[in-house]
Design a protein around this motif. Sequence first.
Motif, PDB file in Angstrom:
ATOM      1  N   MET A  73       0.832  -1.180   0.000  1.00 48.17           N
ATOM      2  CA  MET A  73       0.000   0.000   0.000  1.00 48.17           C
ATOM      3  C   MET A  73       0.877   1.244   0.000  1.00 48.17           C
ATOM      4  N   THR A  74       0.493   2.185  -0.807  1.00 53.36           N
ATOM      5  CA  THR A  74       1.151   3.479  -0.823  1.00 53.36           C
ATOM      6  C   THR A  74       0.087   4.558  -0.786  1.00 53.36           C
ATOM      7  N   PHE A  75       0.200   5.429   0.197  1.00 53.85           N
ATOM      8  CA  PHE A  75      -0.714   6.554   0.293  1.00 53.85           C
ATOM      9  C   PHE A  75      -0.089   7.745  -0.411  1.00 53.85           C
ATOM     10  N   ALA A 101       1.027  10.363   5.683  1.00 51.36           N
ATOM     11  CA  ALA A 101       0.499  11.260   4.647  1.00 51.36           C
ATOM     12  C   ALA A 101      -0.172  12.474   5.280  1.00 51.36           C
ATOM     13  N   GLU A 102      -0.968  12.247   6.302  1.00 47.62           N
ATOM     14  CA  GLU A 102      -1.678  13.345   6.951  1.00 47.62           C
ATOM     15  C   GLU A 102      -0.717  14.255   7.723  1.00 47.62           C
ATOM     16  N   LEU A 139      -7.079  12.041  -0.644  1.00 43.82           N
ATOM     17  CA  LEU A 139      -6.107  11.062  -0.179  1.00 43.82           C
ATOM     18  C   LEU A 139      -6.393   9.736  -0.856  1.00 43.82           C
ATOM     19  N   LEU A 140      -5.342   9.148  -1.450  1.00 41.83           N
ATOM     20  CA  LEU A 140      -5.461   7.876  -2.155  1.00 41.83           C
ATOM     21  C   LEU A 140      -4.636   6.803  -1.461  1.00 41.83           C
ATOM     22  N   ASP A 141      -5.167   5.588  -1.451  1.00 38.24           N
ATOM     23  CA  ASP A 141      -4.444   4.399  -1.016  1.00 38.24           C
ATOM     24  C   ASP A 141      -4.300   3.553  -2.274  1.00 38.24           C
ATOM     25  N   ASP A 142      -3.123   3.596  -2.880  1.00 42.55           N
ATOM     26  CA  ASP A 142      -2.915   3.092  -4.235  1.00 42.55           C
ATOM     27  C   ASP A 142      -3.885   3.834  -5.148  1.00 42.55           C
ATOM     28  N   ALA A 143      -4.842   3.166  -5.771  1.00 40.88           N
ATOM     29  CA  ALA A 143      -5.789   3.847  -6.658  1.00 40.88           C
ATOM     30  C   ALA A 143      -7.125   4.139  -5.983  1.00 40.88           C
ATOM     31  N   ASP A 144      -7.314   3.673  -4.741  1.00 46.55           N
ATOM     32  CA  ASP A 144      -8.591   3.843  -4.042  1.00 46.55           C
ATOM     33  C   ASP A 144      -8.627   5.153  -3.276  1.00 46.55           C
TER      34      ASP A 144
END
Length: 66
Positions: free
Chosen positions: A1-3, A28-29, A49-54
């Motif tokens: 996972m990448t934010f 990230a925040e 804010l994205l978590d990968d593409a979500d």
Amino acid sequence: MTFRWRYEDESGRPVTGPELGFPDQDAAESWFGDAWPALLDAGVHQVVLLDDADEVYGPMSLRPPA
């Protein structure tokens, strides 16, 4: 996972911003808490804010409430 953050103008169109990845939502925040004034000065009006593409949440305005 990448934010990561997606940067948008006031109409929701993508704009250029730092291409950074974070290991978790807290990181990230935390970065955003320090960076948002410079982002606003650079023409970013809202972020997602994205978590990968979500999408995790957003769009979130960088402007204070009227």
